[in-house]
Design a protein around this motif. Structure first.
Motif, mmCIF file in Angstrom:
data_model
loop_
_atom_site.group_PDB
_atom_site.id
_atom_site.type_symbol
_atom_site.label_atom_id
_atom_site.label_comp_id
_atom_site.label_asym_id
_atom_site.label_seq_id
_atom_site.Cartn_x
_atom_site.Cartn_y
_atom_site.Cartn_z
ATOM 1 N N UNK A 1 -51.599 67.691 -31.670
ATOM 2 C CA UNK A 1 -50.920 67.551 -32.989
ATOM 3 C C UNK A 1 -51.609 66.847 -33.871
ATOM 4 N N UNK A 2 -52.643 65.785 -33.431
ATOM 5 C CA UNK A 2 -53.304 65.029 -34.447
ATOM 6 C C UNK A 2 -54.318 65.859 -35.156
ATOM 7 N N UNK A 3 -54.805 66.778 -34.241
ATOM 8 C CA UNK A 3 -56.006 67.877 -34.970
ATOM 9 C C UNK A 3 -55.228 68.897 -35.863
ATOM 10 N N UNK B 161 -51.289 64.357 -22.974
ATOM 11 C CA UNK B 161 -52.562 64.061 -23.919
ATOM 12 C C UNK B 161 -52.951 65.128 -24.567
ATOM 13 N N UNK B 162 -52.949 66.165 -24.089
ATOM 14 C CA UNK B 162 -53.510 67.604 -24.796
ATOM 15 C C UNK B 162 -52.416 67.739 -25.961
ATOM 16 N N UNK C 261 -45.122 52.855 -32.313
ATOM 17 C CA UNK C 261 -46.212 52.570 -31.645
ATOM 18 C C UNK C 261 -47.158 53.707 -31.833
ATOM 19 N N UNK C 262 -48.545 53.149 -31.893
ATOM 20 C CA UNK C 262 -49.622 54.280 -31.768
ATOM 21 C C UNK C 262 -49.806 55.011 -30.623
ATOM 22 N N UNK C 263 -50.097 56.337 -30.562
ATOM 23 C CA UNK C 263 -50.187 57.284 -29.584
ATOM 24 C C UNK C 263 -51.078 56.853 -28.577
#
Length: 773
Positions: free
Chosen positions: A562-564, A556-557, A715-717
């Motif tokens: 990656x999103x940030x 999850x981190x 698929x969405x994360x």
């Protein structure tokens, strides 16, 4: 035996010098609990000093016997010393004129073999150790030298308390007959330098030099070398000197107790530190004689606004806690005292201009608690003792380590209401040991600064009732050592508590790399504050997110990082690294599709800073990484897609090119998400087939449209925690078999007249219920 056979009724001066102290030390140390005449028991480190001295004396005696081939070597030494004494009759016994630089005489130094030293920290009880030597020299004449008249009175008071007051005599001069064979005389170094030639050389066999580091001036050191008959023992708390090392005058070391060891043993009070950024710049103040020029320093610091700020700081942080403040000059001290009193503090200034009677009354009032803050200009830096003193504020910075250590020694004495001494340094929080201003961390060579934390080790034995601490440790720290390797070790070891504001750019990136690898999911919110408060640079933030996305063990981190990372514009090289990471790294094997979706969405939103050609290459590279997912998507919307892809994959040559052409025509006619998925799943085996696929991908739409369409197919994360099967089963309730058994057991037992009960119906859980669970 030789002297008794010669008819002597008492030991000679040479015999007393050679054997008197050695036998006296042996007598004192033979006791189960060595103590002074007043009954004060010597502590372990004080016993160590006496034992070390005894070992040195025994070794010196054995060396002399070996060198002379018999056990009576002292006779030859005594004759040589008498010859030296006669040869020096023409030497100025005032010991003021010297021909050799640094106070050294030309030729040999006959008394060097009888000069020793030991180093114990301030407040560790050197006076009691001196009393132990006086006790060992019960039958010897003892001369005690110190550097201030105030300390002469203090020594007399302390030794009287220990039971040696009856031995005090005035200096025994060569034309004066000694009234007793074991006198104790206490004088200053200045007196000794002026009147040393007048002393009776047979009256004193032991000389104790208090604060030996102050005895290294040219006149004083020359006086010590000329008065070479007795044994000299130098006591010092520091070896940071003005001109030369203690070992030049006192060559042999009998005991060395570092400050850290003394704190660990509980001999002195621990030290805490508070750093306050200086309000006045002293970069232009020159350093003269090893310390800042007093006049220039006072001109830079003695301003009403600065004095008021210092008084407010003391009042707000320490209140009525007793302390000592060092000022830059006499006028600065009195101006500070006025502002401290205006702030509501019981403060008083003292200086060399204060009359002795008034000074004594002021110090006594401080001990009684009528005064809480003493402000002075170097008057109370050495020798003054007050166990209740807790705060040491350096309003006059110093560049001398010797002066600094003597200052903080005033607050290191143990007191029942003192948990630790507090040192206030006016330096920046990230100031290193190389700065001109000496700080507590520079003196102790500490690796990092943590506000309010102990700088010296905690004592091994805690007191039964601990006093309340005046400073609480801060949750952050900053490395202050100038050594690069040690700074990196601190960052790597304490990365969670590091304040990156005081790190340079390279160290911030190193810190961000370590944090990205090791941070846990439950630490993310607290750790993010360091970036939200702009304590770290943007480059450090990018390094942290990139490292976290690549190497952190928490899935999850990695996804959140990656999103940030792609939430803001990303440079071309950095985004290329992210594409390589997501498409090839083993850590992303289970989350590759979700990671590709994030990067495709970033391309669709225009986050990467790169030409369209590069964006297109990234887009289709990411799409091909998830071709299985894209294949399932297009097969769901267009069942014939499997046949087209199979025909293109299983054919060669001209037939392959025809099948690829047919697939391209179908993809162009399909909706964008389906057509993009179809082209992402296709492979070309000939140059013409690849050209057809590339051309179709370019004509399918814009890069942003294609990237968004491909991202929609993935698929969405999942950023929520995955619950284990056991937890899902517990939330869902008992299993169907268990529910059936419980239902059957709950039914009434059948009777002969009653109808048969209907069997329980097994109900499958609905999809909605399972999804909810």
């Amino acid at each position: 035996m030789a002297e008794m056979e010669a008819g002597l009724t008492a030991p000679s001066t040479g015999w007393k010098v050679r054997y008197g102290l050695m036998l006296g030390l042996e007598r004192v140390l033979r006791e189960d609990s060595p103590h002074t005449a007043g009954g004060t028991e010597l502590r372990r480190h004080q016993v160590d000093a006496l034992a070390g001295m005894l070992a040195e004396l025994i070794a010196s005696t054995q060396r002399s016997a070996d060198e002379n081939g018999n056990g009576n070597g002292h006779a030859a030494v005594a004759e040589a010393e008498l010859e030296d004494e006669e040869a020096e009759d023409d030497f100025d016994a005032g010991f003021v004129e010297e021909t050799a630089p640094g106070g050294e005489q030309e030729g040999t130094d006959p008394g060097a073999v009888r000069r020793y030293r030991f180093r114990h920290p301030t407040a560790s009880g050197k006076t009691i150790a001196a009393a132990g030597f006086v006790e060992a020299a019960r039958e010897l004449g003892v001369l005690i030298l110190t550097h201030r008249r105030l300390l002469v009175s203090q020594f007399k008071r302390d030794l009287t308390t220990e039971g040696y007051g009856d031995r005090f005599t005035d200096p025994i001069l060569s034309d004066t007959r000694a009234r007793r064979s074991n006198p104790v005389t206490i004088q200053t170094y200045a007196w000794f330098a002026r009147h040393g030639r007048e002393l009776d050389r047979s009256a004193y066999q032991l000389v104790l030099c208090d604060e030996a580091h102050t005895a290294l001036g040219e006149k004083t050191s020359a006086a010590i070398r000329a008065f070479h008959e007795p044994i000299f023992i130098g006591m010092t708390a520091t070896e940071q000197l003005l001109a030369k090392q203690v070992s030049d005058v006192f060559p042999a070391s009998v005991d060395d107790l570092p400050l850290a060891d003394a704190a660990r043993r509980g001999l002195i009070a621990p030290l805490r530190c508070l750093r306050v950024p200086p309000a006045a710049a002293i970069n232009s103040v020159p350093i003269i004689g090893g310390d800042f020029d007093e006049g220039a320093l006072a001109a830079a610091l003695d301003h009403q606004a600065l004095n008021q700020a210092a008084a407010s700081l003391y009042r707000d942080r320490f209140g009525s806690t007793p302390g000592i403040v060092y000022a830059a000059g006499v006028a600065h001290a009195y101006n500070l005292a006025q502002e401290f009193r205006a702030a509501g503090l019981k403060a008083e200034a003292v200086s060399g201009r204060t009359p002795p009677a008034q000074l004594a009354e002021t110090l006594a009032a401080y001990e009684r608690g009528e005064i809480n803050v003493l402000i002075n200009a170097q008057l109370l830096a050495e020798g003054w003792n007050s166990p209740r003193a807790t705060v040491c504020m350096h309003l006059a910075p110093t560049a001398s380590r010797r002066v600094y250590q003597q200052r903080i020694g005033r607050i290191m004495r143990i007191h029942p209401r003192k948990e630790a001494g507090v040192v206030v340094d006016f330096v920046t929080k990230g100031s290193t040991h190389n700065d001109r201003v000496v700080s507590l961390h520079a003196l102790l060579d500490a690796d990092f600064y943590r506000e309010g934390a102990r700088v010296t080790p905690a004592p091994r034995r805690r007191q039964q009732r601990r006093a309340r601490r005046k400073l609480s440790p801060a949750p952050w720290l900053v490395p202050v050592t100038p050594d690069v390797a040690r700074r990196l070790n601190v960052i790597q070891r304490e990365w969670q508590r590091i304040d990156p504001l005081y790190l340079d750019e390279d160290e911030q990136r190193f810190w961000a790399t370590i944090a990205g690898r090791q941070i846990r999911f439950d630490q993310r919110a607290e750790f993010a504050k360091k970036f939200a408060e702009s304590r770290a640079s943007k480059a450090a933030l990018e390094q942290f997110l990139s490292t976290c996305a690549a190497e952190n063990p928490n899935r999850r981190l990695r996804m959140t990082a990656l999103l940030d990372r792609v939430a803001t514009p990303v440079e071309r090289a950095d985004f290329d690294d992210l594409v390589t990471l997501v498409t090839q790294a083993p850590t992303w094997e289970k989350d590759r599709a979700a990671g590709v979706r994030v990067l495709l969405r970033a391309i669709g939103e225009g986050k990467p800073v790169a030409p369209d050609q590069i964006l297109q290459r990234w887009t289709w590279r990411l799409a091909r990484t998830t071709r299985k997912v894209q294949d399932r998507r297009v097969s769901t919307e267009f069942p014939e897609a499997k046949r087209l892809l199979g025909a293109a994959a299983n054919s060669r040559g001209y037939r392959h090119e025809e099948n690829v052409k047919r697939l391209v025509e179908v993809a162009a006619a399909m909706p964008l998400p389906v057509g993009a998925a179809l082209l992402a799943s296709a492979d070309g085996y000939t140059p013409r087939a690849n050209q057809a696929l590339d051309r179709a991908r370019e004509e399918l739409g814009t890069i942003t449209e294609i990237a968004n369409a491909l991202a929609d197919n993935l698929p969405a994360p999942k950023l929520t925690a995955r619950k284990s099967r056991r937890r899902r089963r517990r939330r869902r309730g008992p299993q169907p078999e268990v529910a059936e058994t419980q239902a059957v057991e709950a039914l009434p037992s059948p009777s002969e007249d009653g109808p048969e009960p209907e069997p329980a119906t097994e109900v499958e859980p609905s999809d909605a219920a399972e999804n909810a669970a």
